[in-house]
Design an enzyme around this catalytic site. Structure first.
Site, PDB file in Angstrom:
ATOM      1  N   ASP A  23      27.778  10.674   1.094  1.00 48.80           N
ATOM      2  CA  ASP A  23      28.609   9.732   1.431  1.00 48.80           C
ATOM      3  C   ASP A  23      29.961  10.393   1.762  1.00 48.80           C
ATOM      4  OD1 ASP A  23      29.525  11.136  -0.911  1.00 48.80           O
ATOM      5  OD2 ASP A  23      28.883   9.816  -2.541  1.00 48.80           O
ATOM      6  N   GLU A  27      19.777  11.467   0.078  1.00 52.50           N
ATOM      7  CA  GLU A  27      20.826  11.211  -1.162  1.00 52.50           C
ATOM      8  C   GLU A  27      21.204   9.795  -0.901  1.00 52.50           C
ATOM      9  OE1 GLU A  27      24.701  12.504  -3.148  1.00 52.50           O
ATOM     10  OE2 GLU A  27      23.192  13.986  -3.746  1.00 52.50           O
ATOM     11  N   GLU A  72      34.032   6.934  -1.235  1.00 56.89           N
ATOM     12  CA  GLU A  72      32.591   7.217  -0.830  1.00 56.89           C
ATOM     13  C   GLU A  72      31.461   6.099  -1.045  1.00 56.89           C
ATOM     14  OE1 GLU A  72      34.706   8.938  -2.696  1.00 56.89           O
ATOM     15  OE2 GLU A  72      34.793  11.082  -1.919  1.00 56.89           O
ATOM     16  N   HIS A 126      37.934  17.099  -8.745  1.00 58.22           N
ATOM     17  CA  HIS A 126      38.522  17.000  -7.399  1.00 58.22           C
ATOM     18  C   HIS A 126      38.864  15.763  -6.704  1.00 58.22           C
ATOM     19  CE1 HIS A 126      34.912  15.618  -5.177  1.00 58.22           C
ATOM     20  NE2 HIS A 126      34.317  16.119  -5.850  1.00 58.22           N
ATOM     21  N   ARG A 128      39.266  11.927  -5.272  1.00 63.43           N
ATOM     22  CA  ARG A 128      40.527  11.634  -4.440  1.00 63.43           C
ATOM     23  C   ARG A 128      41.174  10.478  -5.445  1.00 63.43           C
ATOM     24  NH1 ARG A 128      42.019  11.588   1.168  1.00 63.43           N
ATOM     25  NH2 ARG A 128      40.589  13.304   1.651  1.00 63.43           N
ATOM     26  N   HIS A 149      38.968  23.469  -6.687  1.00 61.72           N
ATOM     27  CA  HIS A 149      38.893  23.014  -5.558  1.00 61.72           C
ATOM     28  C   HIS A 149      39.992  23.613  -4.943  1.00 61.72           C
ATOM     29  CE1 HIS A 149      38.641  20.024  -2.155  1.00 61.72           C
ATOM     30  NE2 HIS A 149      37.400  19.586  -2.621  1.00 61.72           N
TER      31      HIS A 149
HETATM   32  C1  UD1 Z   1      35.836  15.704   0.070  1.00 64.64           C
HETATM   33  C2  UD1 Z   1      34.986  14.257   0.392  1.00 64.64           C
HETATM   34  C3  UD1 Z   1      34.274  13.888  -1.099  1.00 64.64           C
HETATM   35  C4  UD1 Z   1      33.390  15.206  -1.806  1.00 64.64           C
HETATM   36  C5  UD1 Z   1      34.478  16.402  -1.683  1.00 64.64           C
HETATM   37  C6  UD1 Z   1      33.508  17.431  -2.186  1.00 64.64           C
HETATM   38  C7  UD1 Z   1      35.661  12.419   1.798  1.00 64.64           C
HETATM   39  C8  UD1 Z   1      36.569  11.389   1.993  1.00 64.64           C
HETATM   40  N1  UD1 Z   1      35.775  13.235   0.511  1.00 64.64           N
HETATM   41  O1  UD1 Z   1      36.858  15.482  -0.674  1.00 64.64           O
HETATM   42  O2  UD1 Z   1      33.462  12.713  -0.938  1.00 64.64           O
HETATM   43  O3  UD1 Z   1      33.070  14.815  -2.955  1.00 64.64           O
HETATM   44  O4  UD1 Z   1      34.740  16.649  -0.518  1.00 64.64           O
HETATM   45  O5  UD1 Z   1      34.195  18.803  -2.430  1.00 64.64           O
HETATM   46  O6  UD1 Z   1      34.792  12.802   2.696  1.00 64.64           O
HETATM   47  N2  UD1 Z   1      40.759  22.167   1.379  1.00 64.64           N
HETATM   48  C9  UD1 Z   1      40.807  23.425   1.870  1.00 64.64           C
HETATM   49  N3  UD1 Z   1      39.781  24.228   1.892  1.00 64.64           N
HETATM   50  C10 UD1 Z   1      38.514  23.819   1.996  1.00 64.64           C
HETATM   51  C11 UD1 Z   1      38.332  22.511   1.723  1.00 64.64           C
HETATM   52  C12 UD1 Z   1      39.523  21.614   1.307  1.00 64.64           C
HETATM   53  O7  UD1 Z   1      41.927  23.990   2.016  1.00 64.64           O
HETATM   54  O8  UD1 Z   1      37.463  24.524   2.226  1.00 64.64           O
HETATM   55  C13 UD1 Z   1      41.764  21.448   1.142  1.00 64.64           C
HETATM   56  C14 UD1 Z   1      42.626  21.039   2.547  1.00 64.64           C
HETATM   57  O9  UD1 Z   1      43.764  20.975   2.569  1.00 64.64           O
HETATM   58  C15 UD1 Z   1      42.119  19.475   2.906  1.00 64.64           C
HETATM   59  C16 UD1 Z   1      42.185  19.146   1.339  1.00 64.64           C
HETATM   60  O10 UD1 Z   1      41.602  20.269   0.696  1.00 64.64           O
HETATM   61  O11 UD1 Z   1      42.902  18.843   3.342  1.00 64.64           O
HETATM   62  C17 UD1 Z   1      41.076  18.052   1.081  1.00 64.64           C
HETATM   63  O12 UD1 Z   1      39.858  18.047   1.612  1.00 64.64           O
HETATM   64  P1  UD1 Z   1      39.279  16.575   2.080  1.00 64.64           P
HETATM   65  O13 UD1 Z   1      37.376  17.021   2.509  1.00 64.64           O
HETATM   66  O14 UD1 Z   1      39.790  15.665   2.818  1.00 64.64           O
HETATM   67  O15 UD1 Z   1      38.616  15.943   0.617  1.00 64.64           O
HETATM   68  P2  UD1 Z   1      38.083  16.450  -0.761  1.00 64.64           P
HETATM   69  O16 UD1 Z   1      38.709  15.702  -1.733  1.00 64.64           O
HETATM   70  O17 UD1 Z   1      37.623  17.739  -0.871  1.00 64.64           O
HETATM   71  N1  UDP Z   2      30.279  24.448  -6.550  1.00 61.37           N
HETATM   72  C1  UDP Z   2      30.662  25.745  -5.690  1.00 61.37           C
HETATM   73  N2  UDP Z   2      31.939  26.308  -6.500  1.00 61.37           N
HETATM   74  C2  UDP Z   2      32.823  25.904  -7.243  1.00 61.37           C
HETATM   75  C3  UDP Z   2      32.624  24.751  -7.708  1.00 61.37           C
HETATM   76  C4  UDP Z   2      31.499  23.819  -7.550  1.00 61.37           C
HETATM   77  O1  UDP Z   2      30.042  26.206  -5.251  1.00 61.37           O
HETATM   78  O2  UDP Z   2      33.769  26.544  -7.615  1.00 61.37           O
HETATM   79  C5  UDP Z   2      29.412  23.588  -5.939  1.00 61.37           C
HETATM   80  C6  UDP Z   2      28.447  22.824  -7.043  1.00 61.37           C
HETATM   81  O3  UDP Z   2      27.885  23.624  -7.330  1.00 61.37           O
HETATM   82  C7  UDP Z   2      28.163  21.591  -6.383  1.00 61.37           C
HETATM   83  C8  UDP Z   2      28.966  21.224  -5.410  1.00 61.37           C
HETATM   84  O4  UDP Z   2      29.842  22.508  -5.315  1.00 61.37           O
HETATM   85  O5  UDP Z   2      26.833  22.005  -5.869  1.00 61.37           O
HETATM   86  C9  UDP Z   2      29.744  20.082  -5.970  1.00 61.37           C
HETATM   87  O6  UDP Z   2      30.808  19.912  -4.946  1.00 61.37           O
HETATM   88  P1  UDP Z   2      32.080  18.954  -5.248  1.00 61.37           P
HETATM   89  O7  UDP Z   2      32.234  18.955  -6.841  1.00 61.37           O
HETATM   90  O8  UDP Z   2      33.206  19.385  -4.520  1.00 61.37           O
HETATM   91  O9  UDP Z   2      31.554  17.570  -4.601  1.00 61.37           O
HETATM   92  P2  UDP Z   2      30.572  16.378  -5.103  1.00 61.37           P
HETATM   93  O10 UDP Z   2      29.372  16.794  -5.593  1.00 61.37           O
HETATM   94  O11 UDP Z   2      31.505  15.768  -6.146  1.00 61.37           O
HETATM   95  O12 UDP Z   2      30.631  15.559  -3.810  1.00 61.37           O
END
Ligand code: UD1
Ligand code: UDP
Length: 368
Positions: free
Chosen positions: A97, A119, A133, A205, A207, A238
């Site tokens: 999602d 999923e 999502e 994490h 949003r 995160h």
């Molecule tokens: C995204 C997904 C969410 C998922 C989550 C898992 C959307 C809208 N959101 O949210 O569904 O549950 O990922 O973690 O698709 N960043 C880094 N390095 C990384 C990853 C993220 O620096 O490797 C920082 C960046 O500044 C980025 C911010 O995190 O702009 C947010 O990342 P984003 O993918 O927009 O949102 P998530 O909250 O991670």
């Molecule tokens: N995870 C990871 N390292 C971390 C925290 C979580 O690899 O420090 C893994 C966790 O085992 C799971 C996935 O990240 O498989 C979950 O990701 P997240 O919570 O970011 O997203 P969501 O599942 O809520 O979409």
């Protein structure tokens, strides 16, 4: 003729859940895999690709600091037209999602390419939570051709929405398959040495929780930790700076908690396997911890993952400071309540989901 499967994904959780399937189909001679990552996440995605040894054919590298939903949507959609037109896959496979998943499915739909949704069928029934999502998953369901639902209830959601029951397959969640690659008895890590037995594992994490709601969640945890210095806590944060900065501010000066940058998935799964309990707002973590009999306190107001709640291994605390504090305190103080949340079977899967999905693809792609 081999069938060309094009995987498109971009965030950590998609990668954790899709990489085991990529490995499964790579091992079947009837398929040819093409892997496209959007790079919606960067380091958190690359950590997973490394562990599963998956090498993308395309990397859109879209991640930017403070990216908005507009940024991700624009940057993902634009290049996919050319890539999909060039690659002409028999099917595009998306997961879950995220905005990457939604944009990838939409791009395939625009080009008339069939879509498999892994999923599929999770529903909170609240379009604003999880945000965005719940919209993404419902929108993908409108255009997907094959739906792989992780649980019976998820499959029923899709059928109730009018999806063809012949194309809805209940497979279990591939995240349980992933644990088979990552968890080992002989795993060791300095964090484990520091934490000792009975440590608490924390992630957050979402949003819709960022800001004051998340502050409340952290304050609730902090109060319980201060009352229970016999338990240590590990919080791999995160990479979103909004989460890390807040966590470091709220927990500053408390020496029973370690705030670490997100750890790689092998480390995280092995922490889950050894913790006392987990506090999280994550979807994947809710699904993983029951494999190890670890109770999960879900810091959210709604969840689309009710199976864990029904089985008694997860508990929806809400996000309010006092609610989080009281439930965590109860689990730390009342062994009977704690023991009642230790389940012996994971309601989300049995570790064979990837095989089931690949079997269906093999049968259907050569038939349809
Ligand atoms: C995204 C997904 C969410 C998922 C989550 C898992 C959307 C809208 N959101 O949210 O569904 O549950 O990922 O973690 O698709 N960043 C880094 N390095 C990384 C990853 C993220 O620096 O490797 C920082 C960046 O500044 C980025 C911010 O995190 O702009 C947010 O990342 P984003 O993918 O927009 O949102 P998530 O909250 O991670
Ligand atoms: N995870 C990871 N390292 C971390 C925290 C979580 O690899 O420090 C893994 C966790 O085992 C799971 C996935 O990240 O498989 C979950 O990701 P997240 O919570 O970011 O997203 P969501 O599942 O809520 O979409």
């Amino acid at each position: 003729m081999k069938k060309r499967l094009m995987y498109i994904f971009g965030t950590r959780p998609e990668a954790v859940k899709i990489c085991p399937l990529i490995r499964e189909t790579a091992g079947r001679s009837c398929f040819e895999n093409v892997v496209c990552v959007t790079g919606q996440h960067r380091d958190m995605l690359d950590q997973v690709l490394d562990i599963f040894d998956v090498k993308p054919d395309y990397d859109l590298d879209v991640m930017r600091a403070d990216q908005t939903l507009f940024d991700i949507t624009r940057e993902v959609i634009q290049p996919l037209q050319e890539i999909l037109t060039k690659e002409q896959p028999d099917i595009v496979i998306v997961h879950g999602d995220t905005t990457t998943s939604y944009c990838a499915a939409l791009s395939a739909f625009y080009l008339g390419i069939p879509i498999a949704h892994i999923e599929a069928g999770l529903r909170s029934h609240n379009i604003h939570s999880p945000y965005p999502e719940e919209f993404n998953r419902r929108a993908i369901a409108l255009i997907s051709d094959y739906d792989f639902a992780p649980t019976f209830d998820a499959g029923q959601n899709l059928i109730r929405e009018g999806k063809d029951p012949e194309k809805v397959f209940v497979t279990g969640n591939t995240v349980v398959d992933a644990l088979g690659f990552t968890v080992s008895d002989d795993f060791s890590h300095p964090l484990l040495e520091w934490a000792g037995d009975d440590f608490i594992l924390i992630t957050a994490h979402r949003r819709e929780n960022q800001g004051e709601i998340m502050r409340g969640m952290f304050e609730g945890i902090k109060r319980a930790l201060l009352e229970h210095p016999e338990h240590r806590a590990i919080f791999p944060v995160h990479r979103n700076p909004k989460v890390g900065e807040l966590a470091r501010e709220v927990f500053e000066g408390i020496d029973t908690i370690r705030i670490e940058n997100a750890v790689d998935v092998k480390t995280f799964h092995n922490l889950e396997a050894r913790c006392y309990l987990c506090l999280t707002d994550s979807g994947g973590v809710q699904e993983e911890c029951p494999s190890f009999g670890r109770p999960v306190l879900v810091m959210r107001d709604v969840t689309e993952r009710n199976e864990g709640i029904m089985a008694g291994c997860s508990y929806l605390t809400g996000t309010d400071k006092m609610l989080v504090y009281k439930k965590l305190k109860e689990l730390l103080e009342n062994k009977k309540v704690y023991d009642s949340m230790v389940c012996t079977q994971n309601p989300y899967g049995d570790g064979k989901a990837c095989k089931r999905i690949a079997d269906v693809l093999e049968e259907r792609l050569f038939l349809d």
